[in-house]
Each structure stands twice: as structure tokens, then as C-alpha cells.
Design a protein around this motif. Structure first.
Motif, PDB file in Angstrom:
ATOM      1  N   THR A 178      -5.354  -1.947   0.017  1.00  0.00           N
ATOM      2  CA  THR A 178      -5.688  -3.360  -0.129  1.00  0.00           C
ATOM      3  C   THR A 178      -6.560  -3.790   1.032  1.00  0.00           C
ATOM      4  OG1 THR A 178      -4.789  -5.603  -0.270  1.00  0.00           O
ATOM      5  CG2 THR A 178      -3.555  -4.044   1.078  1.00  0.00           C
ATOM      6  N   ALA A 183      -0.525  -3.667   3.180  1.00  0.00           N
ATOM      7  CA  ALA A 183       0.226  -3.341   1.976  1.00  0.00           C
ATOM      8  C   ALA A 183       1.615  -2.898   2.379  1.00  0.00           C
ATOM      9  CB  ALA A 183      -0.485  -2.233   1.214  1.00  0.00           C
TER      10      ALA A 183
ATOM     11  N   ARG C  35      -4.470   0.133  -6.065  1.00  0.00           N
ATOM     12  CA  ARG C  35      -5.410  -0.705  -5.329  1.00  0.00           C
ATOM     13  C   ARG C  35      -5.233  -2.161  -5.771  1.00  0.00           C
ATOM     14  NH1 ARG C  35     -10.003   0.929  -2.587  1.00  0.00           N
ATOM     15  NH2 ARG C  35      -9.749   3.085  -3.255  1.00  0.00           N
ATOM     16  N   ASP C  36      -5.589  -3.083  -4.911  1.00  0.00           N
ATOM     17  CA  ASP C  36      -5.545  -4.498  -5.288  1.00  0.00           C
ATOM     18  C   ASP C  36      -6.609  -4.795  -6.337  1.00  0.00           C
ATOM     19  OD1 ASP C  36      -3.500  -5.118  -3.628  1.00  0.00           O
ATOM     20  OD2 ASP C  36      -4.576  -6.649  -2.491  1.00  0.00           O
ATOM     21  N   ASP C  39      -9.936  -6.104  -5.200  1.00  0.00           N
ATOM     22  CA  ASP C  39     -10.839  -5.206  -4.468  1.00  0.00           C
ATOM     23  C   ASP C  39     -11.685  -4.360  -5.400  1.00  0.00           C
ATOM     24  OD1 ASP C  39      -9.719  -6.209  -2.218  1.00  0.00           O
ATOM     25  OD2 ASP C  39      -8.532  -4.420  -1.728  1.00  0.00           O
TER      26      ASP C  39
END
Lengths: 380, 380, 380, 380
Positions: A178, A183, C35-36, C39
């Protein structure tokens, strides 16, 4: 880390895919021995907690209230309450259940109604109260938090004295990247905890192994909770569960070897909706199964026979449906332990497992993981 | 004992499954020769008993009464009465049949009703009477007992002068393990008997070979009796029958070799419900077929067109459904030997077999076991 | 040119076929990283034109009017208007749309009605006007012409100042053979143009490579535009799209190598009707997807929910069906970018893609083309 | 004779089956070239007879009367009248057709009615009259006789001046074994004839090769005539047609080699019911296709839209169903040559073939037999 090759397909020039198998493609083959059903044990133990049946409930509000978690515990399994569900959002969730049941009287309740009732914020003090209620009943207590809210909710959960913590999302990795702040570091988080953690879902060997290395006591394998999930249509993600379980069992073996003896339990999750599917999941290598949808047939189910999973309530991208209620098939104990008065594989779920083990000659679950398997044949 | 490898699949890392084929996946390919239908023989012999058609009935109360067993014998096959069924539980089972038929008038009769009528205990003297009725008609007599009750019921069965004893459960092994007293030792039990025994079901090469070594004259291969079975959903067990038959035929060949000439008959059992399936089962290597469900279309069927198998009546874990009645398609003789007035493969079952053998150029069943097979193609 | 062998099957003696895979057979496997969602970028660029989402619309009159092309552009995608469709045949196409919608009120509108309304000739001045309308709105403009009419219509299209030209038929090759005068030479035609060209459909490695060598900026891969197509029944042609995309991606790589750096974009076309299918197509190697049918759920769709593709209007050999209208699922922006209030994969099409990329740990589309794939598993 | 191995499967220990493919599993892949539809020829020639389209009708009474055989001939194909059908059993078959049509008004006419109307004996003088009617119209004439009745009926057929004789049963071998008098010796029978013979059906390489060696001009490959056939359920026989065609094409090639130039035509027969299936059969290696069921949509079809094949009328073992009438889709010419006003692949059957050949770049049928094939992909 060496991953031996297996069935791969070249779908186009130089682009490969592995061939995976779903639980309903893989069946159990009776072997040369049979055994008395009374000589068979379905017991399972994780950390200090022992269970008569290898059942971990899905943390679905449709089937798990504090009361049903207690009933599951008394029947020999582990009930998992969703710490981000209706029981921790509403002081009294019964009117919400009623609203969903009434909306679903004729057709499945609309997803948009789910989205709406799950807008209510989670209250930490309700988490405390719900866990206390379960503890007071004397059963092993477990609640589920999402990875996103683990750091925020864990203090309340732990303070309330939960026995097992389940950190579960559709897909959880040991390496979340992130750019928006730090995170959750699962490894250091788990190391600091006093209670054992079950974490998942994972979908392949590597993710399962990495999650085992976080120090978890158990890893959930699989991404879909029920046959109303639509992760395939919405996200293009599909995890053939028989293969994922076998891969995770290989990770369990390799991790056992690399640690010189730490055994991390593999808990299968995804469309395990009949006793046949339970037997298949264990035969593929799981130590326990996460079951949700079939429990809605129990007369104690808080949803009154309606079914939904929490992914169906996502505010922007729901990934599952709901279903209209089904009639009760008896008490929770009957659903789990029989006797069955129907033959669809949805009652006497664990009595059937015991009989499958007897008919194939196995004494306990660990031995049963070696039963012969066959691919093919017509389903019922 | 060396078992040559065959099609295996790695479902996940280091977890393997064999690929099995069901009867409806395997079809018969006409070869370069054809033959007159009148030059073809479908005869079959087990021990001293010769039959014009390779038919062993399922021991299902829905289709076998003493009277229909006699009619089957007269048509050239072997009728098997269930020694633990309605005819040995009730002095007059006709009202029970009527009750099931009436309960099934609009929808399949409920499984719970089956469970209830089968609570009535078995009476040894009724076994004696039923066998006597069949013997008096001059046909070869056979009854089925379950492995669990063999020792208890065999005296009455043998005293009544049965010709063939069928010891049959869903899954039977030559090595039953129990801690609750002594298990039935099939080998010594059969050695002490004067009548030939058919035993099963078995699902793979090893179990079939072990059962052959008990001294049985015939082995039943397959676990499911009909397309209403739910062993797949309830127990996770599936036996792709074409593969199981071929495996058992290999065991027959190896046992013939190891004994220097003892030929044990392989009797296929499982969803053999059309003449096409009968031909396929024999083509895969069976010596005879166990047929039940299609016989309910005969006007003599005691169930009046309703169908159920005994596993559907299990008190705690029923593993099969029931069906509403179908209209009669003619006499039992017409169902077995034609002529057919429909083209669905459910009448003239053995006339069709004779024609398949003629169209592919084979003279008798033993030769026909070598016919060319094909996997694939669209079913009707 | 060497094409490496891959899965081939001998369907009969010395006659071989390749094994191809459809998009819905190939699924995405989460990997060890997550992953976010914030992003993740779904941006895509062809020639000088950059898009936030990898969407190229099908040039279907049912979903693309000048107004919806503008709306698509504003949402971040590329709308393609059919230069041989209703908007260039009729000065005011609205009554024609109304006629089709009314004809389709209860059942799909008849194909013969489509054939009839498409008899009206195309008017070059209407092409000019439609392109102007789109240009004036400030979005990237693109129109589709068929290979047969490219030479005749291109002057009007180019004069009107289109940004991208799409030359698209069901099947287009770089080598069209004719004895009826000169065929369109794609290579010299494209070389003379100032605007980038997207051309297709192509179905395999060689055709894709040859089309890349014409100088096209993008190649459409696939022959079918929607699940109502009947090219399979009518022509015996079927293009398993996952394999075709992977083959075209290999051609892209080889062409990049042979030119020392020219990257031709692969645009997948064929039954891409859910967000899951979009993710799969990109995962197999596509740079963008051609989407049509799902857009009819947008309230702006000119067809009002009715669907047809231009092949369905062929005067002598229609190769697709039509469908009755479906209810609106919200605005075009909601269909493309969410939020979704249903879970069937037909709204929030590109928000879902972003989430799939996040859940599997990828940052951008080019990386995502390497995601792990699996064959098998049960669809929703 | 060496038959190279191909895809085999071990269904059980030491029991093997070949993997066969049906037409609908095998699709055509467009290649790198396209061609103008007007430059394509679908012409076909057998012996001295040339046809514009590679159509041989099924000898089914439902679609072939003397009048429709003439219409087929005028449209460029070969109509085959059944010399053992209604037109040679009844002086005036129209009332029989009416009876079948009326019986089929709401549901498919019962098979037992077919059995009844086909009890009427065949009259040789009617054969003469029917052939004369077709000859007088100036088209190439062909009639079908069964192998069983060939010797008895051939004199009348030949005396009437037929152009081509079709000796066809479900399964025909060059080596029929009988103990009931002498069997038809195809080889000496054909050698003595002045007219070319088409013979079949054959199902594999060897039977096809043996039939070619009888001196036949054409061999019919396949056993099933339509999708209402039930040979699979009744007899357990299934012939995956794509594989059978490819095998027969290999036999054609080997026979051409062994004779130094005799080319025997392969005519595919079995569920060829769409233009797509026609294209597939030719692509797999057939020279022509036998088509029946789709012709019932022609307004000239004598059955008025009802369908049955002669195997459905078998007196003891019918092996096919009948169907209720479908509405007319236009004239026979329109069904064969278009234009189509629907897109289901059932009209403009041979116009579609021409277009497939053009889209894949082939000029004539012989070249088209080499087109690329793919296995897999979703059917329409």
C-alpha cells in the motif's frame, strides 16, 4: 522454494495455465478395507482446542449469532461470529433480520438492501458483549475480523477474551502493498498475540506457505463461501478447491519440515454444502472445513432460512447473491449429526462423514487424507 | 500384486487421482464385420446355473416380489429377492406397497415414509416361505442378504434351499475391521457353504480381487443401484463404472491365472437403465448386469411403477431418492425381450443387446467383451 | 516464421486440431501479494491517445450513438461509432430505434426487420456530421468501416477529422484474394494515412502478425461480438478467445522484436459481457477489450435495452440474433465505473477490474498480463 | 495394413478406448487469407455426375418424395428416394402422410404408428414408377435399398434406369456373416453392376477401407441420421463423426495409393443439421454430406414439417424418435441456397458453406478439406 511442476496447459503460444480441479470433480474411492462406523473418530484439534467434528462455521450473519455459535460449540464444532456483522453493528439486530426475511419472502432479498443495512458502523462495545455471551456459555469462542480492520478492532476482541482469532477476507496475502500508510504486518501482529490465529483465504501453494510463516495456527484455503458467490463473473477469479487444498497441504508438509515440526491446519472454504463435499475436502488434505450455507436449514439459524454472505453486502462491488428462505430441516444438531430424513446430503453432515470414513476403512481424519481419489464420473 | 499404472492426474502438489470413466462416456464402435441377429447368443452361466440373458435383478422391493422373480427366471434371467425387504418384514406387504404408491401419486413418496415402513423387523420364517414359493415355480432362486445380517439370516435362507446367495451392501470388503466383536469372515463363511455366493459391491481392482479370493462365484462391481442414488452428495463416493468393470475384469483375469482356472463372474451394478448401458457394461468386461429401475415399467412390478432402492430407506442416512410412478410399458417379458414400441432404450432390453452384438459381428458375450470402444461423442 | 507447437489432438488418422480455450475456461489465480485498490491504474494508451479504462466499444448501433460515444469518452474509454450503421443511413434514426424497440417489446425483434432497416444506403455527409458532433464534444473520436467499403467511405471519414479509424469485419485478413477487380491493400492504404488504424478481427497468430505488419496501431482479436452470435451454427467457425488472445500477444511480442520496438495493441472481442470476462481477456494478454452488449443496460443506450450486432442484419446470411430489452441498470458511468447494486458482473465493469488487479497484487495492465491462470473449476 | 496409433485412453486396467470427436466439438479457424464469395466453388462430382452443391439427401420419407428429389436435383444436389419407403409401399402415400401429420399435430407422432404404416409391403412396380418420374424430370436419379433387400429389389431398381444406387443401413460391413443361407457379397454384386454404388454406413477406418475395396464409388460414414436418433440409448453405439470422417478420409487416401488412383468419395452422415455442421464435415475430410432433417423446413417437404427417420419404424427395436411439425422456412431452394431470414444456421445451408470457404480463403472443396481446425470453445 521448489514447486514441482504439474498439469499445465499452453492456452496460447507461450502462455500457460495450470489445470485445477473442483471438489465436485474429485471423488472418494472405497478401498479394500471397511470398518465399523462406531470405531471412527472425526475429532480435530487446533492449538489447545479440541473438537469432535472438523467444523469451522463461515462467519456469516445468516447462520451465526452468538446463540448458534454456542449451539455449534455444544455439537462439537467451532462457531465463528463475524465481528463486523449485524451483531456488532446493531444493539438489537432482530428487526434487521426480520426486514431481510420479509424482503426475501417471495424472491431473494435485493443486494441493495444488504448494502444498506451494512452501512451501520461497527461498535467495539458490542463486540465485547457478544464475545462475553459466548464465553459465558462455556464454548470455545472465535470471531472473524477483516484484514483491513484487524488493527482497529483487535483490541476490543482480545480484551473480551476470545479463544481464537480469525482474520479473513476473500483473498488475504502475507504481503499487502500500500502507498496509503503502513499495511497490517501479519507476521509481527501474530507474533505479539497470545491467542492462536486462523488466517485466509489463500488460493495456492505460495500464499498458503507465506501465511503459515506468519505464525498462524490455521490457514483458510479458498475464496468463495457459497454457491451464490459471483466472484467468477465479477472478478474473473476462480479457485478450483480440490487443487487449492492439495497445494496447501503440500505447503503444510513443507512448512512442517522447514520448522522441524510446526503443523499448521488447513481449513477448506468454498461451496462446501453437502456432506459429500465435506468428505471430499478432507480427503484432498484439509484438516477442517468452513461451512455456512447448509446451516441455514437449522431452525436456530438467525436468518430464518435466508442466505447471504458478507461479500454480497459490499458497498461498491457486491460479489454474491442472496437467496429466498428454505424450510427448516430440523435442529442444528440434526443438521450436523443427524438423523437425516432426506437424502440430499444436507443433513447429518458429519454423521455422513463418519460413515464415509468407515466405508473406506479409515479410523481418523489424518489417515483419511490419504484415501484414494478418482476424477470423473457423473454427479448425482 | 502389481497394478500397472494408468491415467493419473496430479490434482494438487503430490496428490494424485485416477481418471475414471462412466458407462455413458464409453461407447461401442462397429467393426469391419456384421452378423445375423439370429446367430447371436446372449447366454450366461454361473456355477451350474445357465441363463439365456445376462440379467441379475437388483434386489429392490420396487421391482422384485417372489412372483416377478419367477417371471424373470422364466424370461431367462435371475431374479434376486431381498431377504431384508418388504416381503420378509410383512406377512402381507401389499398394503405397504399401496401406501407407497398412493403417497407417490403426485410427487415422489417421501424418504421418511420409506424409513418408517422398513422399521418393521425381518422375520426368518417369511424368508423361508418366500424362497419356497420361488422354488416351487421351478426357477433358479436367489436372495440377497446384507453383510451385517448374513450370519443371522443365512441359516433360514440356506435351510429354505436357495440356489444362489447374494451378499450385497453398497460397499463390501473382504476385510471388515471392527472392535465390536468378531466381523463376518467372508472367506471361511463361503468355504463352509454348499451354495455359490455372489458378493459385492466392489469399486476397484484390489477389492474385487480380494472378494474373488473369498471363494465367491461372482462379484458385484459398482456401488450405486440407480440414477436416484445420492451417494455422491451424501458420502462423496463416486465409482465411474466403466473403469471399475474393466479393473474388475483385470482382477478376474489375474485371479484365473493365480488359481490356474477359477473364473469368477463380474456383475456390473450402477445406473444400468437402458439397453445401451447393458451393452456398454458387457463391452467393458462384465459377464452380467444387475438391473433394477427399468423393470418398474413392467406391469408385473410390485411397486406399480414407483421406484426406490433399499439405501433410500436407511434410518439415519438415506442415500437415494424415490420416484413417482411411471406408466407401464408392457409385460416384464416385453420389457426384457421386446418388441419395443418406443425408442428410448427402456424396452426390449436384451433383444437390443443381441442386435448390438450382431451389428458389431460378435457371436457370444465372451467375445463381445473385446469389442472396440470409443470415448467421446454426444449422447442422444 | 516459426510457430512453436502446442496442444494438438489427432481427431482422426493424420488429421489434427489444436485445442483452444474460451475465456470462461480460464480464470485468474490470486498470487502471494495483494495491493490497495487505490494504487492500481487501469490506464491504456494507443498512439497519442490515452484512456483511463481499456474500453473500446463495439460499433453496435444498439449501444453507440454519437451521444453515447461522447459519454464513453468522458468516462475514460473509446466509443466507436459504426460508419455503416443507422446514424449514417438515416438523417433521424430515432423512429427506426423506436420501431425496433416496439417490435422487441415482448420477444426479440425479428432478424428480417433488421435486414429491412439496414437496406437504407449509407450517406457520406451523415458520416461527416456524426463525426463533427463527437469532435465538438472534445472526446477522442473513432468510427468503424468494413473492409469492403473502406476505400469508398474513408475520404468522408478522414475529411471529417476522425482520430482513430477502425477497419473491422467478422474476419479480416491482410491478404484478400479477389478476381473482381483490385482488393483493398491494407498495407499501402494504412501507410498513406495520417490517423492510426485499428483493424480486425483476426483469429490466430499468423493473421494477427500479418495485420500488425500492415502498420496498424491495434489489432482486434476474435470474431464474435456477443453471446447472441450464431457464427458457430451458421458457418462452423469458432474462435476460443483465450487462446486467440494469447496467440495474438505472441505475435505482438514477435513483431515488437522484428521491428525493434513497434508495439501493436491487441484488442479482444467476443462475448466479453461481464467484468470477470474483461479481467480474463486482459490477463490472457489483451491491451484492451471491445465491449458492446453489457452497455445496453445503460439508460443512455440508444437501443433502449434491445440488443443486436451488425452481423445480425446481413441481407442473405444473418449470423446473430437480437434480444428483447432488459431494464436499465443505471447510467453509462455507473455501468462502467460503479457503484454496483447487483452482483452479476454487469455493472461497475472497470471498477471490478481494478479490484481484481488489487487482489492479485498488480499495479498496471501491462504487469497484470502476467498474472497466474488456471483452467477448470466451476463457473458461478 | 498399418493403422497409426492415436489418442487412446486406458479406461481400466488393460482395457483401452480411442478418444473420438463429434462434429460440434471441432470448429473451423480462419486463416491468414480471405477470398471473394463469388470466387468460391462448392461443386462436387461422383463418377460421371456433377453437382453444384455437395448434398446427398438422407433417404427419409419425411423429406424425400419423387417431387422433392427432382427439386433437390434442380438446386444442384442429389436427392435419394428410399426404395423401401412409403412411396414404394403405397400407390398413393398422401393419406399416410396426412395421418402422420395429424397424429403429430400437438406432440410427436407415436413410434408405434410409424411401425404400423411401414408394415405394408414394398411393391417392385412402384419402385419402377417412382424412378421413371424422377428420370423424366431430367435430374440424376438415386434410390436407397437396404443391404438385406438389395438382391431382391436391385433388379427392379436397375431396370428402371437409376443413375446411382445407394446401399445403406445403419451399419454395413463388407463382411456379413450368416448361417442362414448366403449373405450379400458386396464385392461381386458391385462388380457386376453398370451403375456406380454408394454404400454405408461405416464407422471407422477399417470398415471404410473394406467398403472402398468392394468397388463402391462412395462410402457413407456415420450411423445416425438425425438428432432424434436413439442408437446411443438403445444399442450403446456412438460414432463421433468428426473422427469417423477423418478416419475414412485416411482410408480414401490409402486406397487411392493402393489402387494407383481410384478416388472413393466419403459422404458424411449424422446430425448434419446446420450449415455450420456441413462446413465442419467437409473440413474434416468429407466430399459431400448426407442431409435430411433440416429439409423438413422446406415447404415442399412431403412430411409437412414432421420428421422421422426409417430406423424409427423398426418393427421390434425402433432406434429413433419422431418430431412434431415445424413451420416452413421457405422453399427448398431457399433452405439450400438462401437468402436466410433467420440466423439459426438452418436456411441458406450451402450459401453459408460458400461464405465459410471465402472467409477462410479456400477456392474449392478439395482445398477446404485442409482448413485449420480447433477443438474447444463454447457452442452458440
Amino acid at each position: 522454494m521448489t514447486v514441482p511442476a504439474r498439469d499445465t496447459v499452453e492456452i496460447g503460444l507461450n502462455r500457460f495455465a495450470r489445470r485445477g480441479y473442483d471438489l465436485d470433480e474429485v471423488s472418494i474411492v472405497p478401498s479394500r478395507r471397511t470398518r465399523d462406523v462406531d470405531d471412527v473418530s472425526t475429532a480435530w484439534q487446533i492449538d489447545a482446542f479440541r473438537f469432535d467434528i472438523p467444523l469451522v462455521t463461515s462467519p456469516s450473519d445468516a447462520v451465526v449469532s452468538p446463540a448458534t455459535a454456542i449451539a455449534v460449540g455444544r455439537a462439537g464444532g467451532l462457531g465463528v461470529l463475524n465481528a463486523e456483522g449485524l451483531w456488532t453493528r446493531y444493539d438489537d439486530p432482530l428487526p434487521v433480520y426480520r426486514q431481510l426475511r420479509e424482503a426475501g419472502a417471495e424472491a431473494p432479498p435485493p443486494v441493495s438492501l444488504l448494502q444498506q443495512v451494512y452501512c451501520e458502523p461497527v461498535k467495539p462495545d458490542l463486540i465485547t458483549a457478544r464475545i462475553k455471551e459466548m464465553r459465558d456459555a462455556g464454548v470455545t469462542t472465535a470471531v472473524r475480523v477483516s484484514p483491513q480492520h484487524t488493527e482497529q478492532l483487535a483490541p476490543a476482541v482480545l480484551a473480551a477474551g476470545v479463544d481464537l482469532l480469525v482474520i479473513q477476507g476473500t483473498i488475504v496475502s502475507a504481503e499487502h502493498v500500500t502507498t496509503q500508510g503502513a499495511a497490517l504486518n501479519l507476521k509481527s501482529f501474530i507474533a505479539d498475540l497470545d491467542v492462536p490465529v486462523i488466517v485466509g483465504g489463500a488460493a495456492n501453494y505460495q500464499t498458503a506457505l507465506h501465511l503459515m510463516r506468519t505464525g498462524a495456527a490455521g490457514v483458510v484455503v479458498g475464496v468463495g463461501a457459497d454457491s451464490f458467490s459471483t466472484g467468477d463473473a465479477v472478478m474473473g477469479i476462480r479457485v478450483p478447491l480440490a487443487s487449492a487444498i492439495a497445494d496447501a497441504a503440500a505447503a503444510r508438509r513443507d512448512y512442517l519440515d522447514e520448522t522441524g515440526g510446526r503443523y499448521v491446519h488447513v481449513i477448506a472454504n468454498g461451496r462446501i454444502e453437502t456432506s459429500g463435499a465435506i468428505a471430499r475436502a478432507l480427503a484432498c488434505g484439509a484438516d477442517a472445513v468452513q461451512v455456512g450455507e447448509p446451516l441455514r436449514a437449522a431452525k436456530e439459524a438467525p436468518g430464518g432460512g435466508v442466505w447471504w454472505d458478507s461479500v454480497a453486502a459490499h458497498p461498491r462491488l457486491p460479489r454474491g447473491g442472496t437467496s429466498a428462505p428454505i424450510p427448516s430441516a430440523g435442529s442444528l444438531e440434526q443438521v450436523l449429526l443427524g438423523p437425516a430424513e432426506t437424502s440430499d446430503g444436507r443433513t447429518n453432515l458429519f454423521g455422513a462423514l463418519r460413515r464415509t470414513m468407515a466405508k473406506t476403512g479409515y479410523r481418523d481424519l489424518k489417515e483419511f487424507q490419504r484415501v484414494d481419489l478418482v476424477i470423473g464420473g457423473r454427479p448425482d
